[in-house]
Design a protein around this motif. Structure first.
Motif, PDB file in Angstrom:
ATOM      1  N   VAL A 109       0.823  -1.208   0.000  1.00  0.00           N
ATOM      2  CA  VAL A 109       0.000   0.000   0.000  1.00  0.00           C
ATOM      3  C   VAL A 109       0.855   1.256   0.000  1.00  0.00           C
ATOM      4  N   HIS A 110       1.939   1.246   0.771  1.00  0.00           N
ATOM      5  CA  HIS A 110       2.787   2.429   0.909  1.00  0.00           C
ATOM      6  C   HIS A 110       4.012   2.295   0.012  1.00  0.00           C
ATOM      7  N   LEU A 111       4.029   3.073  -1.061  1.00  0.00           N
ATOM      8  CA  LEU A 111       5.119   3.016  -2.037  1.00  0.00           C
ATOM      9  C   LEU A 111       5.575   4.420  -2.395  1.00  0.00           C
ATOM     10  N   PRO A 112       6.857   4.623  -2.635  1.00  0.00           N
ATOM     11  CA  PRO A 112       7.307   5.910  -3.151  1.00  0.00           C
ATOM     12  C   PRO A 112       6.681   6.198  -4.514  1.00  0.00           C
ATOM     13  N   GLY A 113       6.241   7.420  -4.711  1.00  0.00           N
ATOM     14  CA  GLY A 113       5.698   7.803  -6.004  1.00  0.00           C
ATOM     15  C   GLY A 113       4.191   7.867  -6.070  1.00  0.00           C
ATOM     16  N   GLY A 114       3.493   7.679  -4.938  1.00  0.00           N
ATOM     17  CA  GLY A 114       2.046   7.800  -4.963  1.00  0.00           C
ATOM     18  C   GLY A 114       1.292   6.677  -4.291  1.00  0.00           C
ATOM     19  N   GLY A 115       1.981   5.613  -3.871  1.00  0.00           N
ATOM     20  CA  GLY A 115       1.325   4.535  -3.152  1.00  0.00           C
ATOM     21  C   GLY A 115       0.639   3.528  -4.051  1.00  0.00           C
ATOM     22  N   GLY A 116       0.124   2.477  -3.421  1.00  0.00           N
ATOM     23  CA  GLY A 116      -0.546   1.422  -4.163  1.00  0.00           C
ATOM     24  C   GLY A 116      -1.756   1.897  -4.939  1.00  0.00           C
ATOM     25  N   LYS A 232      13.672  11.955   1.570  1.00  0.00           N
ATOM     26  CA  LYS A 232      14.462  10.794   1.158  1.00  0.00           C
ATOM     27  C   LYS A 232      13.573   9.601   0.853  1.00  0.00           C
ATOM     28  N   GLN A 233      12.560   9.360   1.684  1.00  0.00           N
ATOM     29  CA  GLN A 233      11.699   8.200   1.496  1.00  0.00           C
ATOM     30  C   GLN A 233      10.830   8.322   0.257  1.00  0.00           C
ATOM     31  N   LEU A 234      10.384   9.539  -0.071  1.00  0.00           N
ATOM     32  CA  LEU A 234       9.479   9.738  -1.200  1.00  0.00           C
ATOM     33  C   LEU A 234      10.211  10.187  -2.471  1.00  0.00           C
ATOM     34  N   PHE A 235      11.523  10.316  -2.384  1.00  0.00           N
ATOM     35  CA  PHE A 235      12.339  10.711  -3.535  1.00  0.00           C
ATOM     36  C   PHE A 235      11.922  12.088  -4.067  1.00  0.00           C
TER      37      PHE A 235
END
Length: 270
Positions: A109-116, A232-235
Motif C-alpha cells: 500500500v505504501h510506495l514511493p511515487g504515490g502509493g498502491g 528521502k523516502q518519497l524521492f
C-alpha cells in the motif's frame, strides 16, 4: 586435455565405462525420485493444485521483504507461482506490470511515487481487460481503514497482511486469479462494515480533499518523520515536502504539525 571423442571412464573398453555409469544413473534416478516425492508432499501439504500456474509481480519498497516472499512462494515446481517481476516504487511497478502482464500483482500500500492506489489507477486498463485481466492483491503491514478502503475502491481484489503464511498466500493468489475476493480474517468483517455502515461514510470528506502524495506526507509527518527523512523516502526535495505540508494544513484548516498529528491519529492514519 582429452579429445571430445575419447571414452570417459576407466581404461578397459566400453564395458567398464557402462558399468561405471550404472551407479551414476542409479544415483540420478534416486535424486529425481526424491525431488518428485518432495514436490508431491509439498502439494499435499497445501501447494498449488496440479497443473495450476500463476505469474506474479511483487511490488514492495523493501528489498529484503521481496527476497523473503520470493523464497517462500517462488518455488514454481512446488507452489505453482512464478515471480516474473519485482518493483520498488510506483513508476517501476507500472512499467513491470505493463511489460509482463501477470495474472496477479502482490501490491504494497505504501510506495514511493504515490502509493498502491496510484499503481491501481495507472493500471486500470489492464484490470478491465476482458480476456486476460491483471488482478491485484494488497499485501501490507497496515490494517488502517483508509489503506484498506483505498485500494479496494481502486480495484484490488483483496487485502492480506504480512503476517500471512506462505501457504495461505499461495492459496490467496490462486483465489484472486480466479476472480474471488480475499481478505485476512481480521479484515473481512471490517471491510463489510465499512461499506455497509450507515453511521459514517466510507471515505472521509476532509481526507478526500488531499492528493495521494499529500496523504503520504501527512502520514509520515504524523509518524514523527523530519522533512529530510520524508524527502528521502518519497524521492522528492525538502522544499517539495514543505509545499505539501502547507497544502495539507490549508486544506484541513489546521495550524501546525501537532494539530495535524492529532487529526491523523483520530482517523487511524498513523
Amino acid at each position: 586435455m582429452s579429445d571430445a571423442s575419447e571414452p570417459v571412464g576407466p581404461r578397459g573398453g566400453s564395458k567398464g565405462a557402462a558399468e561405471s555409469a550404472r551407479p551414476a544413473d542409479a544415483a540420478a534416478d534416486a535424486v529425481h525420485e526424491t525431488a518428485d516425492a518432495a514436490e508431491a508432499a509439498a502439494a499435499a501439504a497445501g501447494g498449488a493444485p496440479e497443473g495450476r500456474r500463476a505469474r506474479v509481480v511483487l511490488v514492495d519498497d523493501h528489498r529484503m521483504f521481496r527476497t523473503g516472499v520470493q523464497a517462500e512462494i517462488g518455488r514454481t515446481a512446488i507452489t505453482g507461482v512464478e515471480v516474473v517481476g519485482e518493483a520498488a516504487d510506483v513508476d517501476q511497478a507500472v512499467t513491470v506490470i505493463t511489460s509482463t502482464r501477470p495474472e496477479v500483482v502482490l501490491l504494497d500500500v505504501h510506495l514511493p511515487g504515490g502509493g498502491g492506489v496510484e499503481v491501481l489507477r495507472r493500471c486500470a486498463p489492464l484490470m478491465s481487460d476482458a480476456e486476460s485481466p491483471v488482478r491485484f492483491l494488497a499485501l501490507s503491514v497496515s490494517d488502517a481503514a483508509e489503506d484498506v478502503i483505498g485500494v479496494i475502491r481502486g480495484g484490488a481484489r483483496g487485502y492480506v497482511t504480512k503476517t500471512i503464511t506462505g501457504t495461505d498466500l499461495v492459496d490467496s493468489i490462486f483465489r484472486v486469479q480466479d476472480g474471488d475476493a480475499v481478505f485476512s480474517p481480521r479484515l473481512a468483517g471490517f471491510v463489510l462494515d465499512a461499506f455497509a455502515s450507515t453511521d459514517a461514510p466510507p471515505v472521509d470528506e476532509d481526507l478526500d480533499r488531499l492528493t495521494q502524495r499529500e496523504r503520504e506526507v501527512l502520514r509520515l509527518i504524523a509518524r514523527g518523520y523530519a522533512y529530510k527523512e520524508i524527502a528521502k523516502q518519497l524521492f522528492i526535495s525538502v522544499k517539495t515536502v514543505e509545499s505539501h505540508v502547507s497544502a495539507v494544513l490549508r486544506k484541513l484548516q489546521l495550524s501546525n504539525r501537532h494539530e495535524l498529528t492529532r487529526w491523523a491519529t483520530a482517523r487511524r492514519l498513523v
